[in-house]
Every structure is written in C-alpha cells, then in structure tokens.
Design a protein around this motif. Structure first.
Motif, PDB file in Angstrom:
ATOM      1  N   MET A  68     -28.935  65.855  37.606  1.00 55.68           N
ATOM      2  CA  MET A  68     -28.254  65.615  36.329  1.00 55.68           C
ATOM      3  C   MET A  68     -29.258  65.510  35.185  1.00 55.68           C
ATOM      4  O   MET A  68     -29.040  66.077  34.112  1.00 55.68           O
ATOM      5  N   LYS A  69     -30.346  64.784  35.407  1.00 57.79           N
ATOM      6  CA  LYS A  69     -31.347  64.580  34.346  1.00 57.79           C
ATOM      7  C   LYS A  69     -32.027  65.895  33.950  1.00 57.79           C
ATOM      8  O   LYS A  69     -32.401  66.059  32.789  1.00 57.79           O
ATOM      9  N   LYS A  85     -27.456  66.145  29.845  1.00 58.06           N
ATOM     10  CA  LYS A  85     -27.514  64.776  29.345  1.00 58.06           C
ATOM     11  C   LYS A  85     -26.504  63.956  30.136  1.00 58.06           C
ATOM     12  O   LYS A  85     -25.428  64.445  30.498  1.00 58.06           O
ATOM     13  N   VAL A  86     -26.871  62.703  30.384  1.00 60.70           N
ATOM     14  CA  VAL A  86     -26.058  61.834  31.218  1.00 60.70           C
ATOM     15  C   VAL A  86     -25.554  60.669  30.377  1.00 60.70           C
ATOM     16  O   VAL A  86     -26.343  59.939  29.780  1.00 60.70           O
ATOM     17  N   ASP A 142     -28.806  58.732  29.663  1.00 57.62           N
ATOM     18  CA  ASP A 142     -29.401  59.035  28.366  1.00 57.62           C
ATOM     19  C   ASP A 142     -28.689  58.269  27.263  1.00 57.62           C
ATOM     20  O   ASP A 142     -29.237  58.053  26.188  1.00 57.62           O
ATOM     21  N   LEU A 143     -27.444  57.886  27.532  1.00 58.33           N
ATOM     22  CA  LEU A 143     -26.604  57.208  26.557  1.00 58.33           C
ATOM     23  C   LEU A 143     -25.644  56.297  27.320  1.00 58.33           C
ATOM     24  O   LEU A 143     -25.144  56.680  28.384  1.00 58.33           O
ATOM     25  N   GLU A 185     -21.713  62.558  18.481  1.00 62.53           N
ATOM     26  CA  GLU A 185     -22.641  62.196  17.417  1.00 62.53           C
ATOM     27  C   GLU A 185     -24.022  61.805  17.959  1.00 62.53           C
ATOM     28  O   GLU A 185     -25.056  62.277  17.486  1.00 62.53           O
ATOM     29  N   ALA A 186     -24.039  60.945  18.968  1.00 55.53           N
ATOM     30  CA  ALA A 186     -25.318  60.454  19.512  1.00 55.53           C
ATOM     31  C   ALA A 186     -26.139  61.563  20.133  1.00 55.53           C
ATOM     32  O   ALA A 186     -27.380  61.569  20.037  1.00 55.53           O
ATOM     33  N   LEU A 187     -25.478  62.529  20.755  1.00 61.59           N
ATOM     34  CA  LEU A 187     -26.205  63.614  21.427  1.00 61.59           C
ATOM     35  C   LEU A 187     -26.350  64.860  20.561  1.00 61.59           C
ATOM     36  O   LEU A 187     -27.027  65.806  20.956  1.00 61.59           O
TER      37      LEU A 187
END
Length: 180
Positions: free
Chosen positions: A97-98, A102-103, A155-156, A174-176
């Motif tokens: 996944m990494k 993005k996770v 990641d978030l 928004e964050a990614l």
C-alpha cells in the motif's frame, strides 16, 4: 503530501470505521473505481462468507487470500481501495500500500464502532469474532494490537465518528491534493 496521479488511494481502519461507505463516495467523486478487498475475497471463494471461510479454514487461510487480492489490486492505478480491517497485520500488505498509493486511516471511538457493528445486519457474515470475547472487549483488545500498525501505514488519519461522509471525503481530497 501531494498525491501522485499514478497511485491508488487505500482506506484502512478497524471494522465499521467507514472504509466501504467513504470509499463509495470518494470513488464516485473522483470517477475512479472502488475496489473492496473483502468483497473480492468472497467473490473468489464463490460467495463463501468471510465468517464461513474463517470457520472452515482458519484465519491464516483468509489472511493469505487477503495478501493475494491486495497484490493484484496494488498493481492497478487510480482506484479507491476499501480494505479489510486486518489488512495491516501482514507487513507485505503495508509495504504494498505504501509503495503504490496513499493510505488513509479511518478511525472511530470504541463506542461508535460498537454501535455501528450492532446496527449492521451483515456483521455476522462479514465480521467473524477475532478474539471470542465480548464485543467491546474485542474492540479494545484488537485496537490495542492494531493501532501501531495502522499508524505505521497511514499517510493521513481521519476520525469518522462525528463527521459526515462528504466532509470526510473533502478532507481526504484536500489533504492529499487529489484531482479527478
């Protein structure tokens, strides 16, 4: 933490934290396919429920199917992937996944998780007992075990217990920095 256009978006978290529900909404918003790893495992087993699979063949059998499905899925691109709650237990899954996307770790309080599980008619077939203990004790025990694994993969992190689906999706996009 901008999103590379050639990546997947993985949703991880404990049972009933919103992975599939948020995944559906995100996929629709982005125009990407939604992939549900547990659904793929059930489909590959000719519709055998996860509960029946685990009762018949054990957790290690299921976890190997989970690894195989994620290996195929992670070769794809620009898809929203709703994972099973225990996908982080296998280091190979966390690495896949990494390195391919993005996770996003979706969280909720233990009380919220319990309430959602009790309200979900599919809990019996799709969420077999993990410890054989009472529901709240099981949630506490399993979260204690998995939290460091979720943290290492994420990641978030987004709490889902007091936020609507659209706001959760807004925060992720928004964050990614994801664009459809």
């Amino acid at each position: 933490m901008l999103f590379d256009g050639n990546m997947n978006l993985y949703l991880i978290g404990y049972r009933c934290t919103g992975k599939t529900t948020v995944g559906r909404s995100l996929a629709e918003r982005l125009g990407w396919p939604l992939t549900d790893t547990d659904g793929m495992i059930v489909d590959a087993a000719a519709g055998m429920s996860i509960d029946h699979m685990v009762a018949s063949y054990g957790w290690s059998f299921f976890r190997q199917r989970e690894y195989e499905v994620l290996s195929r899925v992670s070769a794809g691109d620009r898809q929203v992937v709703a994972t099973g709650g225990g996908i982080v237990l296998d280091e190979r899954n966390r690495l896949a996944m990494k390195t391919t996307g993005k996770v996003v770790w979706l969280t909720a309080s233990e009380t919220c998780i319990r309430t959602r599980m009790l309200a979900d008619a599919s809990t019996g077939d799709n969420r077999p007992t993990l410890t054989g203990r009472g529901l709240l004790e099981e949630i506490e025990t399993v979260l204690a075990e998995r939290t460091p694994l979720y943290e290492s993969a994420a990641d978030l992190v987004i709490a889902t217990d007091r936020v609507g689906i659209e706001e959760i999706c807004d925060r992720i996009v928004e964050a990614l920095g994801i664009e459809a």
